[in-house]
Design a protein around this motif. Structure first.
Motif: not given
Length: 181
Positions: A61-77
């Motif tokens: 459950s935590l891994s999914k949230l961290i992955t979302e946060l990672y992809h959000q940051a990656k997309q923004q960058l």
């Protein structure tokens, strides 16, 4: 753009419930540092597990949230519109300042892992990294003028945001140029 406080709080609660010793801002800083350092493969997961969870895989459950946060940051960058934002609390001023310091410290950690020769970087990037280290040393007194502090915080947030984008552009271009022949 302000941080989604519901997402911030739910991720923070999830981190606490799994006894992960960082908050949401610190995690986002770490992920952003890895990305800004030019690391765009799946090794970021190993770095997160190593640095945040003693090398053990995160709970699903935590891994999914961290992955979302990672992809959000990656997309923004990766977006050319400079839409990258630091993920810190948007409520109380002193909490924001504390989040910013934690964010920068973890950003520098992630950046250093992605760019092991970071200490040798010169020029604008080297100066900006030095500035980030100096920002983490700044202090405040709860008796300080809140309006002045809020203004200073906005200025520093913008500087940090642009430094992250600058690092990302520099290290991503450098990494791509070394692989093209």
């Amino acid at each position: 753009m302000k941080t989604d406080s519901l997402l911030y709080t739910s991720l923070n609660n999830e981190l606490k419930s799994h006894a992960i010793g960082v908050n949401t801002a610190e995690l986002h800083g770490f992920l952003s540092g890895i990305l800004a350092g030019g690391n765009h493969d799946e090794s970021w997961r190993v770095l997160v597990d190593d640095m945040m969870n003693d090398g053990k895989p995160m709970a699903n459950s935590l891994s999914k949230l961290i992955t979302e946060l990672y992809h959000q940051a990656k997309q923004q960058l990766n977006n050319d519109d400079f839409e990258f934002q630091l993920f810190i609390r948007d409520d109380e001023l002193f909490a924001q300042i504390d989040d910013l310091v934690g964010w920068i410290n973890h950003f520098l950690l992630g950046l250093g892992l992605a760019q092991p020769q970071l200490a040798k970087v010169k020029g604008d990037i080297g100066e900006a990294i030095y500035d980030l280290r100096q920002i983490t040393q700044l202090g405040y007194d709860e008796d300080d003028d809140q309006e002045e502090l809020a203004f200073a915080l906005e200025e520093i947030l913008e500087y940090v945001r642009m430094t992250v984008i600058l690092c990302h552009d520099e290290f991503t271009e450098r990494d791509q140029s070394t692989t093209i022949h």
